[in-house]
Design an enzyme around this catalytic site. Structure first.
Site, PDB file in Angstrom:
ATOM      1  N   GLU A  94     -88.470-110.959 -67.298  1.00 58.38           N
ATOM      2  CA  GLU A  94     -88.666-112.320 -66.973  1.00 58.38           C
ATOM      3  C   GLU A  94     -90.017-112.984 -67.995  1.00 58.38           C
ATOM      4  O   GLU A  94     -90.677-112.374 -68.318  1.00 58.38           O
ATOM      5  CB  GLU A  94     -89.223-112.330 -65.611  1.00 58.38           C
ATOM      6  CG  GLU A  94     -89.613-113.466 -64.734  1.00 58.38           C
ATOM      7  CD  GLU A  94     -90.251-113.496 -63.342  1.00 58.38           C
ATOM      8  OE1 GLU A  94     -90.726-112.469 -63.057  1.00 58.38           O
ATOM      9  OE2 GLU A  94     -89.758-114.356 -62.580  1.00 58.38           O
ATOM     10  N   LYS A 151     -83.739-118.497 -60.881  1.00 58.85           N
ATOM     11  CA  LYS A 151     -84.212-117.696 -60.057  1.00 58.85           C
ATOM     12  C   LYS A 151     -84.268-118.306 -58.744  1.00 58.85           C
ATOM     13  O   LYS A 151     -84.672-119.558 -58.750  1.00 58.85           O
ATOM     14  CB  LYS A 151     -85.632-117.281 -60.388  1.00 58.85           C
ATOM     15  CG  LYS A 151     -86.131-116.273 -59.382  1.00 58.85           C
ATOM     16  CD  LYS A 151     -87.705-116.051 -59.899  1.00 58.85           C
ATOM     17  CE  LYS A 151     -88.337-115.004 -59.252  1.00 58.85           C
ATOM     18  NZ  LYS A 151     -89.940-114.833 -59.705  1.00 58.85           N
ATOM     19  N   CYS A 157     -86.787-110.696 -60.771  1.00 59.71           N
ATOM     20  CA  CYS A 157     -87.836-110.042 -60.351  1.00 59.71           C
ATOM     21  C   CYS A 157     -87.915-110.280 -58.723  1.00 59.71           C
ATOM     22  O   CYS A 157     -87.141-109.411 -58.018  1.00 59.71           O
ATOM     23  CB  CYS A 157     -89.174-111.144 -60.861  1.00 59.71           C
ATOM     24  SG  CYS A 157     -90.650-110.511 -60.613  1.00 59.71           S
TER      25      CYS A 157
HETATM   26  O1  LIG Z   1     -95.383-116.755 -63.577  1.00 58.82           O
HETATM   27  C1  LIG Z   1     -95.126-115.778 -64.688  1.00 58.82           C
HETATM   28  O2  LIG Z   1     -96.083-115.817 -65.714  1.00 58.82           O
HETATM   29  C2  LIG Z   1     -94.267-115.020 -64.711  1.00 58.82           C
HETATM   30  N1  LIG Z   1     -93.394-114.886 -63.473  1.00 58.82           N
HETATM   31  C3  LIG Z   1     -93.779-113.920 -62.535  1.00 58.82           C
HETATM   32  O3  LIG Z   1     -94.725-113.207 -62.668  1.00 58.82           O
HETATM   33  C4  LIG Z   1     -93.108-114.034 -61.335  1.00 58.82           C
HETATM   34  C5  LIG Z   1     -93.192-115.235 -60.255  1.00 58.82           C
HETATM   35  S1  LIG Z   1     -94.855-115.554 -60.210  1.00 58.82           S
HETATM   36  N2  LIG Z   1     -93.513-112.850 -60.671  1.00 58.82           N
HETATM   37  C6  LIG Z   1     -92.860-112.250 -59.578  1.00 58.82           C
HETATM   38  O4  LIG Z   1     -91.670-112.680 -59.113  1.00 58.82           O
HETATM   39  C7  LIG Z   1     -93.177-110.846 -59.243  1.00 58.82           C
HETATM   40  C8  LIG Z   1     -92.589-110.321 -57.800  1.00 58.82           C
HETATM   41  C9  LIG Z   1     -93.555-109.199 -57.460  1.00 58.82           C
HETATM   42  O5  LIG Z   1     -94.375-108.597 -57.856  1.00 58.82           O
HETATM   43  C10 LIG Z   1     -92.922-108.500 -56.153  1.00 58.82           C
HETATM   44  O6  LIG Z   1     -91.981-108.801 -55.361  1.00 58.82           O
HETATM   45  O7  LIG Z   1     -93.628-107.790 -55.768  1.00 58.82           O
END
Ligand SMILES: O=C(O)CNC(=O)[C@H](CS)NC(=O)CCC(=O)C(=O)O
Length: 294
Positions: A49, A121, A162
């Site tokens: 991701e 997503k 993710c």
């Molecule tokens: O924003 C960015 O720079 C990169 N994107 C992410 O890190 C994304 C959205 S904030 N992370 C997740 O979806 C983590 C899920 C997770 O950790 C869980 O389900 O426990």
């Protein structure tokens, strides 16, 4: 297998990254690892991701983002897929759709460098972890509304990203639509990764009798975040067959669709599913206990 059926195997490579705030530097880092995976014989390569940028400051993020047709990371990775003659699955790119909105989009590129699938997503990571870490992904990103499958050679894969991992109905729908390989490129937080990553990925594989391929972000990033790492390849019986650590690198495996057929033959839960209603229990009143006398 009859002689008319062709063997369906695929050598896959998963690239683990520690993406920073500068898209040009990130492109250099990911390109070198994609080349390494291809040199090791991978025909399909997946990146995590947000392969192009990880930046928490919204204003600075949007200064760096481009629309899909102008994105320099995407253009360079299409050239690289064509040069290496691989299927290149960019786990996601942050791409601008307007001045203040973006999509978190997975893109599959074929060996000719053409885009063969896109997936936005669906489930936004809007959570407060309770350790000071809070995320409001929906503040910047527009969620997708469609699940997507695509064919890599003749093998059907399902695309997810993710936090989608926590919504098993999505994986069941993809498997019911013919996916034999489920993909979960990620940037899991360290605490939730430690608690849930392996269990959830193995569960999705076991529930669907499918391979699960999850390229991960890992380590301490320039933007101050820390991610869990442990890129994982899980076979359809739920066994981990390749695993990364915390540092950037490549993991590889040969996947074989005979394993999918065999897991589904042993446990046909994908075809034994039933529809049901949920009923509220009827009140039964006070439990009547008959006294026993000897
Ligand atoms: O924003 C960015 O720079 C990169 N994107 C992410 O890190 C994304 C959205 S904030 N992370 C997740 O979806 C983590 C899920 C997770 O950790 C869980 O389900 O426990």
């Amino acid at each position: 297998m009859t002689s008319l059926e062709t063997a369906q195997t695929l050598r896959v490579g998963l690239v683990q990254l520690r993406t920073g705030r500068d898209p040009a530097a990130n492109l250099d880092a990911v390109s070198a690892l994609i080349r390494a995976a291809a040199a090791d014989g991978a025909r399909y390569v997946q990146t995590p991701e947000t392969t192009n940028i990880m930046e928490l400051d919204r204003a600075r993020l949007f200064e760096q983002l481009a629309e899909e047709h102008k994105d320099t990371t995407l253009a360079a990775l299409r050239d690289l897929a064509r040069e290496l003659k691989i299927h290149l699955h960019i786990g996601s790119l942050a791409l601008k759709i307007s001045d203040a909105r973006a999509v978190n989009r997975a893109i599959l590129i074929d060996p000719e460098g053409e885009i063969s699938a896109r997936y936005d997503k669906i489930h936004m990571f809007d959570v407060d972890l309770g350790n000071g870490e809070s995320y409001r992904e929906s503040g910047a990103y527009r969620p997708g509304e469609r699940a997507v499958t695509a064919d890599v050679d003749a093998i059907r894969i399902g695309l997810t990203i993710c936090y989608d991992l926590r919504f098993p109905a999505l994986y069941r729908a993809l498997a019911e639509a013919g996916a034999k390989v489920l993909t979960v490129p990620s940037a899991f937080t360290r605490p939730t990764g430690e608690a849930h990553w392996h269990v959830l990925l193995r569960a999705r594989a076991i529930e669907t009798g499918a391979y699960v391929l999850a390229a991960a972000q890992g380590g301490k990033h320039e933007n101050g975040r820390e991610t869990y790492g442990h890129s994982l390849i899980v076979d359809p019986w739920g066994r981990v067959i390749a695993e990364g650590g915390t540092d950037p690198g490549v993991i590889l495996a040969e996947i074989d669709m005979k394993e999918v057929a065999s897991a589904r033959a042993r446990i046909p839960s994908l075809s034994n599913g039933r529809r049901f209603e949920v009923a509220e229990a009827q009140p039964v009143g006070r439990l009547h206990v008959v006294e026993r006398r000897s």
